[in-house]
Enzyme design. Sequence first.
Site, short mmCIF file in Angstrom:
data_model
loop_
_atom_site.label_atom_id
_atom_site.label_comp_id
_atom_site.label_asym_id
_atom_site.label_seq_id
_atom_site.Cartn_x
_atom_site.Cartn_y
_atom_site.Cartn_z
N ASN A 13 0.84 -1.21 0.00
CA ASN A 13 0.00 0.00 0.00
C ASN A 13 0.87 1.26 0.00
O ASN A 13 0.56 2.24 -0.68
CB ASN A 13 -0.92 0.00 1.22
CG ASN A 13 -2.19 -0.82 0.99
OD1 ASN A 13 -3.06 -0.42 0.25
ND2 ASN A 13 -2.25 -1.98 1.59
N ARG A 63 5.05 0.18 25.25
CA ARG A 63 4.47 0.81 24.05
C ARG A 63 4.80 2.30 24.06
O ARG A 63 5.17 2.88 23.04
CB ARG A 63 2.95 0.59 24.07
CG ARG A 63 2.27 0.62 22.75
CD ARG A 63 0.78 0.29 22.89
NE ARG A 63 0.53 -1.12 23.15
CZ ARG A 63 0.52 -2.05 22.19
NH1 ARG A 63 0.78 -1.72 20.94
NH2 ARG A 63 0.28 -3.31 22.48
N ARG A 89 1.14 -2.24 14.66
CA ARG A 89 1.21 -1.95 16.09
C ARG A 89 0.01 -1.12 16.49
O ARG A 89 -0.38 -0.19 15.76
CB ARG A 89 2.50 -1.17 16.44
CG ARG A 89 3.78 -1.86 16.02
CD ARG A 89 3.95 -3.21 16.65
NE ARG A 89 4.06 -3.14 18.11
CZ ARG A 89 4.01 -4.20 18.89
NH1 ARG A 89 3.80 -5.39 18.37
NH2 ARG A 89 4.11 -4.09 20.20
N ASN A 105 -5.67 5.20 8.27
CA ASN A 105 -5.30 3.80 8.29
C ASN A 105 -6.15 3.06 7.27
O ASN A 105 -7.29 3.44 7.00
CB ASN A 105 -5.55 3.20 9.68
CG ASN A 105 -5.17 1.72 9.74
OD1 ASN A 105 -4.10 1.33 9.31
ND2 ASN A 105 -6.08 0.91 10.27
N HIS A 107 -7.77 -0.65 6.59
CA HIS A 107 -8.10 -1.88 7.32
C HIS A 107 -8.81 -2.82 6.35
O HIS A 107 -9.75 -2.40 5.66
CB HIS A 107 -8.99 -1.54 8.52
CG HIS A 107 -9.43 -2.73 9.31
ND1 HIS A 107 -8.59 -3.38 10.18
CD2 HIS A 107 -10.60 -3.41 9.32
CE1 HIS A 107 -9.25 -4.41 10.72
NE2 HIS A 107 -10.47 -4.44 10.21
N THR A 139 -8.40 7.03 15.43
CA THR A 139 -8.76 7.63 16.73
C THR A 139 -8.25 6.68 17.82
O THR A 139 -7.64 5.67 17.54
CB THR A 139 -10.30 7.75 16.87
OG1 THR A 139 -10.85 6.42 16.79
CG2 THR A 139 -10.88 8.62 15.77
N ASP A 143 -9.51 0.80 14.92
CA ASP A 143 -10.29 0.57 13.70
C ASP A 143 -11.70 1.15 13.79
O ASP A 143 -12.66 0.55 13.30
CB ASP A 143 -10.38 -0.94 13.42
CG ASP A 143 -9.01 -1.56 13.22
OD1 ASP A 143 -8.87 -2.75 13.55
OD2 ASP A 143 -8.10 -0.86 12.75
C1 GRF Z 1 -2.48 -6.49 4.18
O1 GRF Z 1 -3.14 -7.56 4.84
C2 GRF Z 1 -3.46 -5.37 4.01
O2 GRF Z 1 -4.78 -5.89 3.86
C3 GRF Z 1 -3.36 -4.62 5.30
O3 GRF Z 1 -2.02 -4.76 5.75
C4 GRF Z 1 -1.44 -5.94 5.14
C5 GRF Z 1 -0.14 -5.65 4.46
O4 GRF Z 1 -0.32 -4.57 3.63
N1 GRF Z 1 -3.68 -3.23 5.07
P1 GRF Z 1 0.97 -3.93 2.86
O5 GRF Z 1 1.24 -4.82 1.67
O6 GRF Z 1 2.14 -3.95 3.84
O7 GRF Z 1 0.53 -2.55 2.45
#
Ligand code: GRF
Length: 193
Positions: A13, A63, A89, A105, A107, A139, A143
């Site tokens: 992504n 954390r 995380r 984010n 999800h 927030t 999620d």
């Molecule tokens: C994937 O499972 C995606 O659905 C979620 O994070 C995981 C890895 O995504 N968003 P990426 O290839 O590291 O962006």
Amino acid sequence: KRVAILISGGGSNMLRLLDSMAGDHPARPVLVGSNDPAASGLAKAAAQGVPTVAIDHRAFASRTEFEAALLEPLLAAEPDIICLAGFMRILTPDFTRRFAGRMLNIHPSLLPKYPGLHTHARAIEAGDAEAGATVHEVTADLDAGPILGQARVPVLPGETPDTLAARVLVQEHRLYPEVLRRFAAGDRKPVLL
Ligand code: GRF
């Protein structure tokens, strides 16, 4: 707008977000960070000339201490927007509050269904006809922030979590760049693909 992207792994992504900002775009990447020094996405970002930083969360007792270490390079990059992209995380309310209204984010479920993990297995188990991905503002509640975009895919007969995940990921790669483009231009209208 200055965009920092946080990853934990391959960063597919993140790469699509970088590609989308290459041309005429209201945002540009200023940092790619990871909680895992071994995240293969870091080298991919560096290959595109984006500054990177890895803060190994396993090196910290809490954390809060991990987040304090991450905050240093993150704030130094002076981001206007933070994109979590495959970042695995959970962030404390203190951290999320600091970036309220400007941290996104992605999800892999149609929130509010299936916050948390194993989203595709849960959708299949529930017999859902559709699954997909959601981009939301981050927030304090996991999620659960305002939804900025969603992409839907049908759940096919004989679907497995892996086959569904692969098809959802293709849609994530379409959705996140479109949401970021609009968000960076000040448009909060949800993107529905
Ligand atoms: C994937 O499972 C995606 O659905 C979620 O994070 C995981 C890895 O995504 N968003 P990426 O290839 O590291 O962006």
